[in-house]
Design a protein around this motif. Sequence first.
Motif, short mmCIF file in Angstrom:
data_model
loop_
_atom_site.label_atom_id
_atom_site.label_comp_id
_atom_site.label_asym_id
_atom_site.label_seq_id
_atom_site.Cartn_x
_atom_site.Cartn_y
_atom_site.Cartn_z
N LEU A 30 0.95 -0.96 -0.16
CA LEU A 30 0.06 -0.10 -0.21
C LEU A 30 1.03 1.30 0.01
O LEU A 30 1.55 1.59 0.99
CB LEU A 30 -0.53 0.06 1.12
N LEU A 149 -15.84 1.46 -2.14
CA LEU A 149 -14.42 0.68 -2.23
C LEU A 149 -14.85 -1.10 -2.37
O LEU A 149 -14.15 -1.48 -3.40
CB LEU A 149 -14.04 0.67 -0.62
N LEU A 160 -5.41 -1.46 -7.10
CA LEU A 160 -6.59 -0.84 -6.34
C LEU A 160 -6.04 0.70 -6.38
O LEU A 160 -5.05 0.92 -5.77
CB LEU A 160 -6.99 -1.17 -5.05
N LEU A 162 -6.85 4.73 -5.33
CA LEU A 162 -7.72 5.60 -4.54
C LEU A 162 -7.31 7.03 -4.44
O LEU A 162 -6.09 7.34 -4.17
CB LEU A 162 -7.81 4.99 -3.12
N HIS A 185 -6.71 -3.80 4.06
CA HIS A 185 -5.58 -4.13 3.26
C HIS A 185 -4.70 -5.25 3.86
O HIS A 185 -4.33 -6.20 3.00
CB HIS A 185 -4.75 -2.79 3.22
N THR A 191 -2.61 -4.89 -3.95
CA THR A 191 -1.72 -3.79 -4.32
C THR A 191 -2.38 -2.38 -4.56
O THR A 191 -3.33 -2.38 -5.09
CB THR A 191 -1.00 -4.19 -5.56
N THR A 192 -1.96 -1.33 -3.73
CA THR A 192 -2.88 -0.10 -3.67
C THR A 192 -2.17 1.14 -3.66
O THR A 192 -1.13 1.05 -3.11
CB THR A 192 -3.88 -0.04 -2.25
N PHE A 194 -2.49 5.11 -3.19
CA PHE A 194 -3.56 6.00 -2.35
C PHE A 194 -3.17 7.31 -2.27
O PHE A 194 -1.92 7.62 -1.91
CB PHE A 194 -3.65 5.32 -0.82
#
Length: 358
Positions: A30, A149, A160, A162, A185, A191-192, A194
Amino acid sequence: MSVEVRNVTKQFGSFTALDHVSLKVESGELVALLGPSGSGKTTLLRIIAGLEFPDLADATVLYYGEDVTRIPASQRKAGFAFQHYALFRHLSVFENIAFGLRVRPRATRPSEEEIRERVNRLLKLIQLDAMAKRFPSQLSGGQRQRVALARALAVEPKVLLLDEPFGALDAKVRKELRRWLRQLHDEIHITTLFVTHDQEEALEVADRVAILRSGKIEQIGTPEEIYDRPVSPFVYDFLGNVNLFSGRMKDGEVVIGDTSFAVTDTERVAETQTVAFVRPHDIHIARTQNGAHSFPAQIVRCHAAGSVATVDLERLDDRVHFTAQLSKEEYQQLQPKTGEQVFVQLRNVRLFTDDYSI
Ligand SMILES: Nc1ncnc2c1ncn2[C@@H]1O[C@H](COP(=O)(O)OP(=O)(O)O)[C@@H](O)[C@H]1O
Ligand SMILES: [Mg+2]
């Protein structure tokens, strides 16, 4: 490596929104993109999503090693949630989450039973299983963002994305949701990336934080790394409150007034005249002069409401103001009074060589 961008530049007219940006995100990580408004965070996220394309011919966007630079968003298998990504008002919570699956062409569309299973699983995950039949207008702002979400996750995205997903919510709900996002998470390890302009949010939620400044990544590292070892005054200032003390270098120490202090990061020091950076919580106040390593200051104002107490001070020599932060216990022990003279010690003094004015 699950997402990688190399050499991404983006101009809007003559304005450079992104300037040769490269970034690697590990699988399951993240990463927060943190920076002031206009620093290029959304543009970078949109390029990663495939909603925008980089300018240079040798710019590359890779998903799990596959070159997707010229592939549009619809084929990239990324899930998005944005600050103003409104839910469909006429659809229930359940149908909002199911939407991305229902609109798939027949060949790749899951069966009705599979859709139901998947949506129910997501409803549990976002802790809204009791509200499946409600409409968005019957939810709080925080609940709506959780549905957004879940909708992004329903299509089982590889990545993802955001963009300030909690930006429109009030401070208390934001805090709850950021903890919730971190837990989510830790459960699903998607895998994000943000985006946020809120340093507290980034430091609390992310495995690593990339700091953007004017279309460039100024520093990337774990929250501890960037907080404890900022590479520049910009990063230092962006991550928290700061006091500046002008001083001069002598024998590897910085001299402020007549008092010398050790420096946390001596490698960077070259000039004789310098500016020392000190966080408010690294300023220690005492009534008596504790050895030679403190200088006198006068208390200008004290305020103790909140979880920490703040004391505004003024140096006796150059009358420059600065601020100390004390724990409630320290404050009660010392009981500082406006107008009185105290002695000040500095910890974690940092110096930078590049020019930057705050
Ligand atoms: N479509 C566009 N046309 C012209 N300028 C844009 C466009 N998108 C973004 N910009 C400019 O690029 C800069 C970076 O924007 P953005 O990526 O949205 O920043 P952030 O998300 O960090 O606030 C801003 O100065 C913005 O005005
Ligand atoms: Mg933005």
